[in-house]
Design an enzyme around this catalytic site. Structure first.
Site, PDB file in Angstrom:
ATOM      1  N   HIS A  45       0.859  -1.177   0.000  1.00  0.00           N
ATOM      2  CA  HIS A  45       0.000   0.000   0.000  1.00  0.00           C
ATOM      3  C   HIS A  45       0.893   1.225   0.000  1.00  0.00           C
ATOM      4  O   HIS A  45       1.858   1.306   0.757  1.00  0.00           O
ATOM      5  CB  HIS A  45      -0.897   0.014   1.241  1.00  0.00           C
ATOM      6  CG  HIS A  45      -1.712   1.267   1.330  1.00  0.00           C
ATOM      7  ND1 HIS A  45      -2.867   1.446   0.596  1.00  0.00           N
ATOM      8  CD2 HIS A  45      -1.519   2.416   2.021  1.00  0.00           C
ATOM      9  CE1 HIS A  45      -3.354   2.642   0.850  1.00  0.00           C
ATOM     10  NE2 HIS A  45      -2.561   3.258   1.703  1.00  0.00           N
ATOM     11  N   ASP A  91     -15.466   1.715   7.421  1.00  0.00           N
ATOM     12  CA  ASP A  91     -14.494   2.744   7.040  1.00  0.00           C
ATOM     13  C   ASP A  91     -15.145   3.788   6.139  1.00  0.00           C
ATOM     14  O   ASP A  91     -14.873   4.979   6.267  1.00  0.00           O
ATOM     15  CB  ASP A  91     -13.283   2.126   6.339  1.00  0.00           C
ATOM     16  CG  ASP A  91     -12.304   3.213   5.904  1.00  0.00           C
ATOM     17  OD1 ASP A  91     -11.819   3.934   6.798  1.00  0.00           O
ATOM     18  OD2 ASP A  91     -12.069   3.387   4.702  1.00  0.00           O
ATOM     19  N   ARG A 117     -15.360  11.755   9.071  1.00  0.00           N
ATOM     20  CA  ARG A 117     -14.078  12.417   9.373  1.00  0.00           C
ATOM     21  C   ARG A 117     -13.853  13.586   8.435  1.00  0.00           C
ATOM     22  O   ARG A 117     -13.390  14.652   8.846  1.00  0.00           O
ATOM     23  CB  ARG A 117     -12.917  11.414   9.241  1.00  0.00           C
ATOM     24  CG  ARG A 117     -12.865  10.414  10.377  1.00  0.00           C
ATOM     25  CD  ARG A 117     -11.947   9.256  10.015  1.00  0.00           C
ATOM     26  NE  ARG A 117     -10.588   9.677   9.747  1.00  0.00           N
ATOM     27  CZ  ARG A 117      -9.717   8.986   9.010  1.00  0.00           C
ATOM     28  NH1 ARG A 117     -10.075   7.831   8.464  1.00  0.00           N
ATOM     29  NH2 ARG A 117      -8.502   9.433   8.820  1.00  0.00           N
ATOM     30  N   SER A 123      -8.057   3.002   9.075  1.00  0.00           N
ATOM     31  CA  SER A 123      -8.718   3.159   7.781  1.00  0.00           C
ATOM     32  C   SER A 123      -7.917   2.452   6.675  1.00  0.00           C
ATOM     33  O   SER A 123      -8.450   1.668   5.891  1.00  0.00           O
ATOM     34  CB  SER A 123      -8.851   4.664   7.481  1.00  0.00           C
ATOM     35  OG  SER A 123      -9.292   4.872   6.181  1.00  0.00           O
ATOM     36  N   LYS A 166      -8.728  -1.902   5.025  1.00  0.00           N
ATOM     37  CA  LYS A 166      -9.001  -2.217   3.617  1.00  0.00           C
ATOM     38  C   LYS A 166      -7.954  -3.151   3.018  1.00  0.00           C
ATOM     39  O   LYS A 166      -8.136  -3.675   1.930  1.00  0.00           O
ATOM     40  CB  LYS A 166      -9.097  -0.907   2.818  1.00  0.00           C
ATOM     41  CG  LYS A 166     -10.364  -0.127   3.173  1.00  0.00           C
ATOM     42  CD  LYS A 166     -10.392   1.245   2.547  1.00  0.00           C
ATOM     43  CE  LYS A 166      -9.388   2.160   3.185  1.00  0.00           C
ATOM     44  NZ  LYS A 166      -9.560   3.584   2.941  1.00  0.00           N
TER      45      LYS A 166
END
Ligand code: URA
Length: 400
Positions: free
Chosen positions: A81, A160, A167, A182, A186
């Protein structure tokens, strides 16, 4: 009683795994009010969370929806990621590279918002490429090709999605535990054994300073490992763009160049670093051995790797160096926004992107240029955003 629970959070008291699970469930089921959920987020924003709480909260977010598993397929399963950067097309290279090296890569990616592009937007520059394959088909891809890059469905980590929107509305995005949960929720749905994080810092990244990126990386690594996935992180500089091309189709082209052994050095070396496979990975890229696997993955997603990419027929404008000298600044933030204004990025989640527009850089930091030499080629359509892109390109470069 929800008020007592909120009071405890407001006082910074530790909350149990069970209580955090109940909170996440209540968010998804709508059994607590938006105001209560927003208050909880604000208390976390100001009081933080302990690592064990962040692990429990991340797990609960992961389990709030569908999770993927790979019965009958041998691992190890790995993904990476990136926190997002200008010109960052690493996922397109790393998925087939890892698969070529014998790893399985179940990669779920997102779309771009703001100045950094999204992997799905880039892939959709390929005619026919579908980013919404169903789990059964993803299982087939992982088994037959060794990798896929698909979108996150609405059934993945629904908590999320709800909390992220809250948020955003309540200015509580910039909280390390909330960002950690968050991002990881995922990724943990993917059924992976290993996760590699590329945490970027600089003008072209979400985290502007190295110290902030380090804090986020530390939290991601602690929580990822705490949740049972072997997690490592690299901090990478995003003060100038990665590679020489920015824009959806342009970045697919550059990723293919890299897979062919003809990519720019910074992109190639970052892919090698993140792969964790050193010279083996470098050799696969140099020899072009992972290119057929990329083509196989594109075909399996419905795409046509032989057809020219979408977004043909753009006009070009070349920006020339106004003086001679060494490039001492090539600001990723300015160049990212320049590409965004041309239509490569979006301002709202449901906005379409233009596939062909973007920037081709002819010089980066440390290069010497002569007055009148091309610095950047701007690809635009009907001059959309061209004036702003030109002025941002001019702002981005400093020559000495
Ligand atoms: N990206 C995410 O997925 N979540 C955040 O909170 C921030 C960046």
């Amino acid at each position: 009683m929800i008020q007592e629970w909120l009071q405890a959070r407001r006082a910074g008291e530790e909350q149990s795994e069970k209580a955090l699970q109940a909170f996440v469930m209540a968010v998804v089921q709508g059994s607590i009010t938006r105001a209560q959920a927003a208050a909880w987020l604000a208390f976390v924003y100001f009081q933080g969370m302990r690592p064990a709480e962040t692990v429990a909260f991340t797990r609960a977010m992961t389990e709030s929806g569908e999770t993927l598993s790979w019965p009958g397929i041998d691992g190890p399963f790995i993904d990476k990621h990136s926190t997002g950067g200008v010109g960052d097309k690493v996922s397109l290279v790393l998925a087939p590279l890892w698969a070529e090296l014998g790893l399985r890569v179940p990669m779920l990616s997102g779309r771009g918002l703001g100045m950094t592009g999204g992997t799905l937007d880039k892939l959709e520059a390929i005619h026919g490429y579908q980013t919404d394959l169903q789990p059964q088909r993803l299982h087939e891809l992982l088994s037959e090709v060794g990798c896929f890059i698909n979108g996150q469905t609405a059934r993945i980590a629904p908590a999320d999605r709800i909390l992220y929107a809250l948020r955003d509305e309540t200015c509580t995005v910039e909280s390390i535990p909330l960002i950690t949960a968050s991002i990881l929720s995922k990724k943990l749905v993917e059924g992976i054994d290993r996760l590699v994080l590329d945490v970027k810092w600089g003008s072209g990244a979400f985290m502007k300073t190295r110290d902030d990126a380090q804090s986020l990386a530390d939290s991601l690594v602690t929580v990822g490992n705490g949740a049972g996935v072997e997690t490592t992180a690299h901090l990478t500089d995003m003060t100038q763009p990665l590679g020489l091309k920015i824009g959806n189709a342009l970045e697919v082209e550059e990723a293919e160049d890299c897979l062919r052994g003809e990519g720019p050095e910074d992109l190639t070396e970052l892919c090698v670093l993140l792969s964790g496979e050193g010279d083996r990975a470098r050799e696969v890229l140099r020899s072009g051995a992972a290119l057929p696997r990329w083509h196989a993955m594109v075909r399996a997603h419905g795409g046509d790797p032989d057809r020219p990419l979408k977004g043909e027929g753009c006009d070009e404008q070349v920006v020339l160096a106004s003086t001679s000298g060494e490039v001492t600044e090539c600001d990723a933030g300015e160049l990212g926004w320049a590409a965004h204004r041309l239509g490569a990025g979006r301002t709202h989640a449901d906005e379409a992107v233009h596939f062909g527009v973007g920037l081709i850089l002819h010089a980066k930091r440390g290069d010497h240029v002569q007055q009148g030499q091309p610095l950047v080629t701007i690809r635009h359509t009907s001059c959309q955003g061209l004036d702003e892109a030109q002025s941002r390109v001019a702002q981005a470069f400093r020559l000495q």
